[in-house]
Design a protein around this motif. Structure first.
Motif, mmCIF file in Angstrom:
data_model
loop_
_atom_site.group_PDB
_atom_site.id
_atom_site.type_symbol
_atom_site.label_atom_id
_atom_site.label_comp_id
_atom_site.label_asym_id
_atom_site.label_seq_id
_atom_site.Cartn_x
_atom_site.Cartn_y
_atom_site.Cartn_z
ATOM 1 N N THR A 25 -13.875 -3.118 7.866
ATOM 2 C CA THR A 25 -13.802 -2.009 6.910
ATOM 3 C C THR A 25 -13.927 -2.587 5.502
ATOM 4 N N TRP A 26 -14.447 -1.774 4.596
ATOM 5 C CA TRP A 26 -14.604 -2.217 3.209
ATOM 6 C C TRP A 26 -14.803 -1.012 2.310
ATOM 7 N N LYS A 27 -14.651 -1.251 1.032
ATOM 8 C CA LYS A 27 -14.955 -0.257 0.006
ATOM 9 C C LYS A 27 -16.093 -0.809 -0.829
ATOM 10 N N HIS A 37 -15.737 2.385 4.235
ATOM 11 C CA HIS A 37 -16.836 2.189 5.175
ATOM 12 C C HIS A 37 -16.302 1.460 6.399
ATOM 13 N N VAL A 38 -16.813 1.805 7.590
ATOM 14 C CA VAL A 38 -16.351 1.203 8.839
ATOM 15 C C VAL A 38 -17.561 0.851 9.695
ATOM 16 N N LYS A 39 -17.519 -0.345 10.267
ATOM 17 C CA LYS A 39 -18.548 -0.752 11.227
ATOM 18 C C LYS A 39 -17.832 -1.470 12.360
ATOM 19 N N GLU A 40 -18.157 -1.095 13.607
ATOM 20 C CA GLU A 40 -17.498 -1.681 14.769
ATOM 21 C C GLU A 40 -18.487 -2.487 15.594
ATOM 22 N N GLN A 46 -20.647 -11.534 16.128
ATOM 23 C CA GLN A 46 -21.398 -10.640 15.248
ATOM 24 C C GLN A 46 -20.464 -9.951 14.266
ATOM 25 N N GLY A 47 -19.311 -9.508 14.760
ATOM 26 C CA GLY A 47 -18.349 -8.837 13.894
ATOM 27 C C GLY A 47 -17.821 -9.747 12.803
ATOM 28 N N TYR A 48 -17.472 -10.976 13.166
ATOM 29 C CA TYR A 48 -16.920 -11.891 12.171
ATOM 30 C C TYR A 48 -17.974 -12.337 11.165
ATOM 31 N N ASP A 49 -19.203 -12.523 11.622
ATOM 32 C CA ASP A 49 -20.288 -12.855 10.697
ATOM 33 C C ASP A 49 -20.490 -11.732 9.680
ATOM 34 N N TYR A 50 -20.437 -10.497 10.156
ATOM 35 C CA TYR A 50 -20.597 -9.346 9.264
ATOM 36 C C TYR A 50 -19.439 -9.284 8.267
ATOM 37 N N TYR A 51 -18.232 -9.540 8.753
ATOM 38 C CA TYR A 51 -17.044 -9.568 7.898
ATOM 39 C C TYR A 51 -17.223 -10.593 6.774
ATOM 40 N N GLN A 52 -17.667 -11.786 7.115
ATOM 41 C CA GLN A 52 -17.877 -12.818 6.106
ATOM 42 C C GLN A 52 -18.969 -12.428 5.116
ATOM 43 N N MET A 53 -20.016 -11.797 5.609
ATOM 44 C CA MET A 53 -21.096 -11.356 4.738
ATOM 45 C C MET A 53 -20.591 -10.312 3.732
ATOM 46 N N MET A 54 -19.767 -9.373 4.211
ATOM 47 C CA MET A 54 -19.236 -8.333 3.321
ATOM 48 C C MET A 54 -18.285 -8.927 2.287
ATOM 49 N N GLN A 55 -17.548 -9.971 2.654
ATOM 50 C CA GLN A 55 -16.656 -10.627 1.703
ATOM 51 C C GLN A 55 -17.438 -11.271 0.565
ATOM 52 N N ARG A 56 -18.629 -11.760 0.847
ATOM 53 C CA ARG A 56 -19.454 -12.415 -0.177
ATOM 54 C C ARG A 56 -20.240 -11.420 -1.035
ATOM 55 N N GLN A 62 -11.879 -5.117 -0.803
ATOM 56 C CA GLN A 62 -10.899 -4.759 0.218
ATOM 57 C C GLN A 62 -11.514 -4.806 1.622
ATOM 58 N N VAL A 63 -12.196 -5.900 1.911
ATOM 59 C CA VAL A 63 -12.836 -6.088 3.217
ATOM 60 C C VAL A 63 -11.767 -6.527 4.212
ATOM 61 N N THR A 64 -11.714 -5.846 5.370
ATOM 62 C CA THR A 64 -10.733 -6.191 6.387
ATOM 63 C C THR A 64 -11.421 -6.425 7.727
ATOM 64 N N TRP A 65 -10.717 -7.142 8.590
ATOM 65 C CA TRP A 65 -11.200 -7.489 9.931
ATOM 66 C C TRP A 65 -10.067 -7.146 10.903
ATOM 67 N N ASP A 66 -10.330 -6.307 11.898
ATOM 68 C CA ASP A 66 -9.307 -5.894 12.854
ATOM 69 C C ASP A 66 -9.822 -5.981 14.274
ATOM 70 N N HIS A 67 -8.879 -6.132 15.196
ATOM 71 C CA HIS A 67 -9.172 -6.050 16.636
ATOM 72 C C HIS A 67 -8.607 -4.719 17.111
ATOM 73 N N VAL A 68 -9.414 -3.918 17.764
ATOM 74 C CA VAL A 68 -8.968 -2.629 18.273
ATOM 75 C C VAL A 68 -9.085 -2.668 19.787
ATOM 76 N N PRO A 69 -8.122 -2.366 20.591
ATOM 77 C CA PRO A 69 -6.856 -1.687 20.316
ATOM 78 C C PRO A 69 -5.712 -2.610 19.943
#
Length: 70
Positions: A25-27, A37-40, A46-56, A62-69
């Motif tokens: 998630t990010w703003k 914004h949310v992308k699952e 793939q998820g962690y790579d995207y998370y790192q890309m959004m952080q840069r 406010q980029v976050t990384w979560d495991h659901v459930p």
């Protein structure tokens, strides 16, 4: 809650038989502080790579990384 385990048939991580989803998630400065914004992802890499890309990204915050459930 049980441990996260790899399902050998689907080749996906599961907890208690429920597939684990990785959520980023990010703003964004253009959409404002109230829009999240949310992308699952099914794949942890793939998820962690995207998370790192959004952080840069200079426009994202406010980029976050979560495991659901989890």
């Amino acid at each position: 809650m049980a441990e996260k385990k790899m399902n050998p048939v689907t080749r996906r991580w599961e907890i208690d038989g429920v597939p684990v989803t990785y959520r980023v998630t990010w703003k964004h400065v253009e959409t404002g502080k109230d829009h999240v914004h949310v992308k699952e992802f099914d794949d942890v890499d793939q998820g962690y790579d995207y998370y790192q890309m959004m952080q840069r990204d200079g426009y994202c915050y406010q980029v976050t990384w979560d495991h659901v459930p989890w």
